[in-house]
Write an enzyme that holds these catalytic residues in place. Structure first.
Site, PDB file in Angstrom:
ATOM      1  N   LYS A   1      -2.050  -1.568  -3.897  1.00 46.10           N
ATOM      2  CA  LYS A   1      -2.923  -0.406  -3.868  1.00 46.10           C
ATOM      3  C   LYS A   1      -2.118   0.879  -3.954  1.00 46.10           C
ATOM      4  CE  LYS A   1      -6.037   1.872  -0.726  1.00 46.10           C
ATOM      5  NZ  LYS A   1      -6.454   2.030   0.617  1.00 46.10           N
TER       6      LYS A   1
ATOM      7  N   LYS B   1       0.853  -1.178   0.000  1.00 47.31           N
ATOM      8  CA  LYS B   1       0.000   0.000   0.000  1.00 47.31           C
ATOM      9  C   LYS B   1       0.894   1.235   0.000  1.00 47.31           C
ATOM     10  CE  LYS B   1      -3.582   2.499   2.466  1.00 47.31           C
ATOM     11  NZ  LYS B   1      -4.599   2.493   3.523  1.00 47.31           N
TER      12      LYS B   1
HETATM   13  C1  PBG Z   1      -7.484   3.483   5.382  1.00 43.34           C
HETATM   14  C2  PBG Z   1      -7.707   3.346   3.939  1.00 43.34           C
HETATM   15  C3  PBG Z   1      -7.504   4.292   2.910  1.00 43.34           C
HETATM   16  C4  PBG Z   1      -8.000   3.712   1.742  1.00 43.34           C
HETATM   17  C5  PBG Z   1      -8.444   2.437   2.079  1.00 43.34           C
HETATM   18  N1  PBG Z   1      -8.239   2.230   3.429  1.00 43.34           N
HETATM   19  C6  PBG Z   1      -7.014   5.677   2.942  1.00 43.34           C
HETATM   20  C7  PBG Z   1      -5.678   6.011   3.394  1.00 43.34           C
HETATM   21  O1  PBG Z   1      -4.818   5.170   3.625  1.00 43.34           O
HETATM   22  O2  PBG Z   1      -5.469   7.216   3.561  1.00 43.34           O
HETATM   23  C8  PBG Z   1      -8.049   4.363   0.381  1.00 43.34           C
HETATM   24  C9  PBG Z   1      -9.120   3.876  -0.529  1.00 43.34           C
HETATM   25  C10 PBG Z   1      -9.409   4.750  -1.700  1.00 43.34           C
HETATM   26  O3  PBG Z   1      -8.766   5.803  -1.927  1.00 43.34           O
HETATM   27  O4  PBG Z   1     -10.322   4.383  -2.448  1.00 43.34           O
HETATM   28  N2  PBG Z   1      -6.203   3.367   5.822  1.00 43.34           N
END
Ligand code: PBG
Length: 326
Positions: free
Chosen positions: A248, A195
């Site tokens: 992601k 991520k």
């Molecule tokens: C929470 C989380 C996020 C997303 C999914 N879980 C945001 C972040 O890390 O700031 C992003 C999902 C999206 O942008 O569609 N940690």
């Protein structure tokens, strides 16, 4: 000189020929629909930067989940908006927290749907970070216990898969151990393994009201410039017991999706995040591109790169478009 014997255009001549040699096919089975749940009844609050997406109260969420299931989508991913935020994100692991209520309601009302829950603290903390903050720092190890509690509370409510998105080190192991100790040996873990600290999450932070109140997430999410490091993250999560690993965002990281699939051969999920959705919606609104074709092309690209599962806000639209193609 002899003209090349192989003329690639021969098999592109008609739609029927193209269909015969098509290598990849999108299906509703590929999709997981992310949904946002909030307290209240009859609530369906539009999210400005994500046209077509809403913050839903549990009753509306159940309707949405039924619709997704009827379209052949096998799973939903739940994000919660708590009644109140505090320093330790208490509602993330409350027995009657909003996500826990939502899981129970969906499980009661919809029989054939995999319920995945996002396990993180950022939507629930007053500071908006994904972990416990001490002296302005996001602390890794004290966060693990809270994440594990959240995962167990989701499993208790009936979640099939828990999906930790916090990027703390060692959280998959902590969650696996806590689930097993509580008797939830069958609850699977989909780890947000690679991520990245991405600007593509912008619209989500409006949707989930989870923007960090100070600093950023670069101290725990990955540097977009790194590829080898993603392989190390995936290896760690698999070692700690992840059943599905996720990359992601999706579109700007298709090389990572490809490498993970090729190197590990495990189920790979790719999250086509809020910014990817918003860009297409915005350009389509301006009449600058064909929304349906771009949507299907992007999703096909993610699948071709090796994703077995695609988390996408387009899941319903894509399922409808695919049904019409037939
Ligand atoms: C929470 C989380 C996020 C997303 C999914 N879980 C945001 C972040 O890390 O700031 C992003 C999902 C999206 O942008 O569609 N940690």
């Amino acid at each position: 000189m002899h003209f090349p014997a192989y003329r690639p255009r021969r098999l592109r001549r008609t739609e029927l020929l193209r269909r015969m040699v098509r290598e990849h096919h999108l299906r509703p089975d590929d999709f997981i629909l992310p949904l946002f749940v909030r307290h209240g009844r009859g609530q369906r609050q539009p999210i400005d930067s994500m046209p077509g997406q809403f913050q839903l109260s549990v009753d509306e969420l159940v309707r949405e989940a039924k619709e997704a299931s009827a379209l052949g989508i096998p799973g939903v991913l739940l994000f919660g908006l708590p009644a109140e935020k505090d320093a330790f994100g208490s509602e993330a692991y409350a027995k009657d927290g909003i996500v826990q209520q939502a899981v129970r309601a969906i499980k009661d009302a919809v029989s054939d749907l995999v319920v995945v829950t996002d396990v993180c603290l950022c939507e629930y903390t007053s500071h908006g970070h994904c972990g416990v903050v001490e002296e302005g720092q996001v602390k890794n190890d004290p966060t693990l216990e809270l994440l594990a509690q959240a995962a167990v509370s989701h499993a208790e409510a009936g979640a099939d898969i828990v999906a930790p998105s916090d990027m703390m080190d060692g959280r998959v192991a902590a969650i696996r151990e806590a689930l097993d100790d509580s008797g939830y040996v069958e609850t699977a873990i989909m780890a947000y393994s690679a991520k990245y600290a991405s600007a593509f999450y912008g619209p989500f932070r409006e949707a989930a009201e989870s923007a960090p109140q100070f600093g950023d997430r670069k101290g725990y999410q990955m540097d977009p410039a790194n590829g080898d490091e993603a392989m190390r993250e995936v290896a760690l999560d698999l070692d700690e017991g992840a059943d599905i690993v996720m990359v992601k965002p999706a579109l700007a990281y298709l090389d990572i999706v490809w490498r993970v699939k090729a190197d590990f051969g495990v189920p790979v999920a790719a999250y086509a995040v809020s910014g990817e959705y918003a860009m297409v919606k915005a350009a389509a609104r301006l009449g600058w591109l064909d929304e349906e074709r771009v949507m299907l092309e992007m999703l096909t690209g993610i699948k071709r790169a090796g994703a077995d599962l695609i988390l996408t806000y387009f899941a319903k639209d894509a399922a409808v478009a695919l049904a019409q193609e037939r």
